[in-house]
Design a protein around this motif. Structure first.
Motif, PDB file in Angstrom:
ATOM      1  N   GLY A  85      -8.889   6.785   8.028  1.00 48.07           N
ATOM      2  CA  GLY A  85     -10.286   6.366   8.048  1.00 48.07           C
ATOM      3  C   GLY A  85     -10.739   5.899   6.667  1.00 48.07           C
ATOM      4  O   GLY A  85     -11.426   4.880   6.527  1.00 48.07           O
ATOM      5  N   ARG A  86     -10.300   6.633   5.649  1.00 51.08           N
ATOM      6  CA  ARG A  86     -10.684   6.301   4.279  1.00 51.08           C
ATOM      7  C   ARG A  86     -10.132   4.938   3.880  1.00 51.08           C
ATOM      8  O   ARG A  86     -10.798   4.131   3.226  1.00 51.08           O
ATOM      9  N   ALA A  87      -8.881   4.683   4.289  1.00 50.16           N
ATOM     10  CA  ALA A  87      -8.249   3.405   3.945  1.00 50.16           C
ATOM     11  C   ALA A  87      -8.962   2.253   4.648  1.00 50.16           C
ATOM     12  O   ALA A  87      -9.196   1.199   4.042  1.00 50.16           O
ATOM     13  N   LEU A  88      -9.333   2.448   5.905  1.00 47.80           N
ATOM     14  CA  LEU A  88     -10.038   1.378   6.632  1.00 47.80           C
ATOM     15  C   LEU A  88     -11.402   1.116   6.010  1.00 47.80           C
ATOM     16  O   LEU A  88     -11.855  -0.027   5.928  1.00 47.80           O
ATOM     17  N   LEU A  89     -12.042   2.182   5.561  1.00 47.59           N
ATOM     18  CA  LEU A  89     -13.345   2.029   4.908  1.00 47.59           C
ATOM     19  C   LEU A  89     -13.201   1.174   3.648  1.00 47.59           C
ATOM     20  O   LEU A  89     -14.020   0.291   3.374  1.00 47.59           O
TER      21      LEU A  89
ATOM     22  N   ALA B   8       1.239   6.471  -7.750  1.00 48.54           N
ATOM     23  CA  ALA B   8      -0.142   6.977  -7.697  1.00 48.54           C
ATOM     24  C   ALA B   8      -1.109   5.846  -7.337  1.00 48.54           C
ATOM     25  O   ALA B   8      -2.048   6.034  -6.553  1.00 48.54           O
ATOM     26  N   VAL B   9      -0.859   4.663  -7.899  1.00 48.56           N
ATOM     27  CA  VAL B   9      -1.738   3.520  -7.599  1.00 48.56           C
ATOM     28  C   VAL B   9      -1.622   3.149  -6.120  1.00 48.56           C
ATOM     29  O   VAL B   9      -2.624   2.939  -5.427  1.00 48.56           O
ATOM     30  N   LEU B  10      -0.375   3.128  -5.631  1.00 51.64           N
ATOM     31  CA  LEU B  10      -0.158   2.768  -4.229  1.00 51.64           C
ATOM     32  C   LEU B  10      -0.828   3.790  -3.299  1.00 51.64           C
ATOM     33  O   LEU B  10      -1.471   3.429  -2.305  1.00 51.64           O
ATOM     34  N   ALA B  11      -0.683   5.075  -3.644  1.00 50.37           N
ATOM     35  CA  ALA B  11      -1.294   6.121  -2.814  1.00 50.37           C
ATOM     36  C   ALA B  11      -2.813   5.982  -2.832  1.00 50.37           C
ATOM     37  O   ALA B  11      -3.484   6.133  -1.803  1.00 50.37           O
ATOM     38  N   ALA B  12      -3.366   5.654  -3.993  1.00 45.15           N
ATOM     39  CA  ALA B  12      -4.823   5.506  -4.082  1.00 45.15           C
ATOM     40  C   ALA B  12      -5.290   4.296  -3.285  1.00 45.15           C
ATOM     41  O   ALA B  12      -6.334   4.325  -2.632  1.00 45.15           O
ATOM     42  N   LEU B  13      -4.487   3.242  -3.302  1.00 52.46           N
ATOM     43  CA  LEU B  13      -4.845   2.060  -2.511  1.00 52.46           C
ATOM     44  C   LEU B  13      -4.831   2.380  -1.024  1.00 52.46           C
ATOM     45  O   LEU B  13      -5.760   2.075  -0.287  1.00 52.46           O
ATOM     46  N   ASP B  14      -3.737   3.017  -0.586  1.00 49.82           N
ATOM     47  CA  ASP B  14      -3.616   3.320   0.840  1.00 49.82           C
ATOM     48  C   ASP B  14      -4.572   4.420   1.257  1.00 49.82           C
ATOM     49  O   ASP B  14      -5.012   4.470   2.400  1.00 49.82           O
TER      50      ASP B  14
ATOM     51  N   GLY C  14      -0.189  -3.528   7.555  1.00 43.12           N
ATOM     52  CA  GLY C  14      -1.081  -2.638   8.285  1.00 43.12           C
ATOM     53  C   GLY C  14      -1.753  -1.584   7.413  1.00 43.12           C
ATOM     54  O   GLY C  14      -2.562  -0.807   7.886  1.00 43.12           O
ATOM     55  N   THR C  15      -1.403  -1.543   6.125  1.00 44.72           N
ATOM     56  CA  THR C  15      -2.054  -0.578   5.237  1.00 44.72           C
ATOM     57  C   THR C  15      -3.077  -1.311   4.371  1.00 44.72           C
ATOM     58  O   THR C  15      -3.093  -2.548   4.326  1.00 44.72           O
ATOM     59  N   ALA C  16      -3.896  -0.528   3.657  1.00 42.61           N
ATOM     60  CA  ALA C  16      -4.918  -1.150   2.804  1.00 42.61           C
ATOM     61  C   ALA C  16      -4.274  -1.979   1.700  1.00 42.61           C
ATOM     62  O   ALA C  16      -4.875  -2.911   1.186  1.00 42.61           O
ATOM     63  N   SER C  17      -3.035  -1.660   1.345  1.00 46.25           N
ATOM     64  CA  SER C  17      -2.393  -2.377   0.245  1.00 46.25           C
ATOM     65  C   SER C  17      -1.559  -3.556   0.724  1.00 46.25           C
ATOM     66  O   SER C  17      -0.865  -4.169  -0.082  1.00 46.25           O
ATOM     67  N   GLU C  18      -1.625  -3.880   2.003  1.00 49.46           N
ATOM     68  CA  GLU C  18      -0.868  -5.020   2.534  1.00 49.46           C
ATOM     69  C   GLU C  18      -1.170  -6.278   1.715  1.00 49.46           C
ATOM     70  O   GLU C  18      -2.324  -6.559   1.404  1.00 49.46           O
ATOM     71  N   GLY C  19      -0.117  -6.991   1.335  1.00 46.94           N
ATOM     72  CA  GLY C  19      -0.301  -8.220   0.574  1.00 46.94           C
ATOM     73  C   GLY C  19      -0.398  -8.013  -0.926  1.00 46.94           C
ATOM     74  O   GLY C  19      -0.459  -8.974  -1.677  1.00 46.94           O
ATOM     75  N   LEU C  20      -0.403  -6.762  -1.362  1.00 48.31           N
ATOM     76  CA  LEU C  20      -0.494  -6.492  -2.796  1.00 48.31           C
ATOM     77  C   LEU C  20       0.866  -6.102  -3.354  1.00 48.31           C
ATOM     78  O   LEU C  20       1.640  -5.408  -2.697  1.00 48.31           O
TER      79      LEU C  20
END
Ligand SMILES: C[S@@+](CC[C@H](N)C(=O)[O-])C[C@H]1O[C@@H](n2cnc3c(N)ncnc32)[C@H](O)[C@@H]1O
Length: 456
Positions: free
Chosen positions: A232-236, A171-177, A146-152
């Motif tokens: 909103g940013r993650a969905l974008l 930091a990478v995970l936070a930036a992805l999400d 359910g997050t932008a990083s799903e599957g990564l």
């Protein structure tokens, strides 16, 4: 100069891995190995609670003793082990491990394990000394559902510095999400489906074989790129299609991937190049192609933003839809100009109304409000003269302070202060233009002391 590492991903499913050691470090390693499907043999005289849980769940086997020569290549030797290789072989099954992790807390034992692994050509990860290991594990995190990083899977190696690797991984995970890295899944879309869908808006989707995407009505906030929510940013960042207009954080559009379809339905006051009906259709059409559609809206989607109509259209056509609230201009634009919409001792409530439909709507909205309530008018510039005159005629004092805040939270933010009596004249003199928020009430006077509060 030493040679660089060679990163590799292993398929450990069904393969034997030996973990030497029974403490918390061994437990963390074992948990990851079990998750990857490895057949883990633990060698340790004692095991901690986490390992005991894995054991009782049947996820690992345990050789309950100290490490003995031959443990990496012989399986099922039981508790006795044997120093004589011939006897060992008779006691166990020759099945070399593919990998060994050693975390005994005793450098001598770890060194022995590493040296036997080297001799048997088995990769060895040493918890105590990464520099003496033939292999080491990166800091790993997997994106949550359910997050932008799903599957990564994010794996970071920092030349044997685990703390640094962990910090960079997080930091990478936070930036992805958070959506600041535009990483999204590429989906396959059936060719020609868009054309078919264009003529198929009437009924809910009956074709179960169609891929159904998703629509997110995302409140982008009043204009600054960093006033959108994290969700909103993650969905974008994960969107395949973005349907946007003139309000909201347009700067974010330059951060999305080149293959993301950005559809500008660019509404301006009195000029709607794309009708609301057509916008609704676009959302459904693209979602029916299996795409992730973001309808990026200024402020909050459900505050005078027609987000409700868009959501209803999706629901009526069987398209999954969600809303992401945004920072509405009704409150945030006055705040940017140093005007709190409520303030103890001055105003304990506020009314938000559209002034677009005519003064009678504003009067109706204000009619039951407390006498000190702040009046916040959106879309209020075109009919400002009419609205101000109607408010005075309805009993609001002509000297009630008024603020006209244009383009809040953008570099062009500008505020004109006036009164109900002079609002229309001063707006013309200053050349006030939409988008602007009109604030009517005594709270406006706080601006004299607070000034602009929108930061740099
Ligand atoms: C169609 S309404 C949308 C309101 C939006 N849904 C919200 O919650 O802010 C558009 C009006 O919002 C106000 N508005 C939106 N963003 C603004 C901004 N950055 N500065 C000033 N007014 C703004 C103006 O009154 C504009 O005419």
């Amino acid at each position: 100069m030493s040679s660089p590492d060679y990163p590799l991903t292993l398929d450990l499913a069904g393969r034997r891995v030996v973990v030497v050691g029974g403490g918390p470090v061994a437990a963390r390693r074992t948990a990851g190995l079990v998750e990857a499907g490895a057949e883990v043999d633990l060698v340790a005289p004692f095991i901690c609670e986490d390992l005991a849980e894995l054991l009782s769940a049947g996820r690992v086997t345990w050789v309950e003793r100290e490490f003995l020569t031959g443990d990496l290549t012989l399986k099922d030797r039981g508790a006795s082990g044997a120093d004589d290789p011939a006897q060992s072989r008779a006691e166990g099954v020759f099945e070399p491990a593919w990998l060994v992790h050693t975390a005994t807390g005793d450098p001598l034992v770890d060194a022995q394990v590493a040296s036997e692994a080297e001799a048997a050509r088995i990769w060895c990860v040493r918890a105590d000394a990464a520099q003496d290991s033939s292999a080491w594990t990166p800091a790993v995190a997997r994106g949550a559902a359910g997050t932008a990083s799903e599957g990564l899977t994010v794996a970071v190696s920092a030349g044997g510095d685990p703390r640094r690797a962990t910090a960079v991984r997080d930091a990478v995970l936070a930036a992805l999400d958070g959506g600041t890295l535009p990483v999204r899944r590429v989906r396959r879309v059936r060719r020609g489906a868009l054309e078919r869908d264009a003529s198929d808006q009437g009924a809910p989707d009956q074709d179960a074989t169609r891929p159904v995407g998703h629509v997110a009505l995302v409140g982008g906030g009043p204009g600054a790129d960093d006033l959108i929510t994290v969700r909103g940013r993650a969905l974008l960042a994960a969107a395949d299609v973005i349907v946007t207009d003139r309000l909201g954080p347009r700067g974010l559009l330059s951060t999305v991937g080149a293959d993301v379809e950005v559809i500008d339905v660019g509404k301006t006051p009195g000029n709607h190049p794309v009708s609301q009906t057509r916008i609704n259709e676009l959302l459904v059409q693209h979602a029916r192609l299996g795409k992730r559609v973001v309808r990026l809206k200024g402020g909050d989607p459900f505050v005078l933003g027609r987000g409700g109509e868009e959501a209803l259209h999706c629901v009526e056509h069987g398209v999954p839809v969600e809303v992401v609230p945004g920072v509405t201009s009704a409150v945030s634009v006055p705040a940017a100009a140093g005007i709190p919409v409520t303030h103890r001792g001055i105003a304990a409530s506020f009314v938000v109304a559209s002034a677009h439909e005519g003064a009678e709507h504003v009067l109706a909205a204000a009619a039951d409000a407390a006498p000190d309530a702040t009046l916040v008018l959106l879309m209020g510039i075109t009919r400002l003269a009419e609205t101000a005159a109607a408010l005075v005629a309805a009993g609001r004092p002509a000297d009630t302070p008024v603020a006209l805040v244009e383009r809040g939270w953008t570099p062009e933010q500008r505020t004109t202060t006036t009164t109900l009596a002079h609002a229309a004249r001063d707006a013309v003199a200053a050349g006030v233009r939409a988008p602007a928020v009109v604030v009517v009430g005594q709270v406006v006077s706080l601006r004299e002391r607070l000034g602009d509060l929108s930061g740099e």
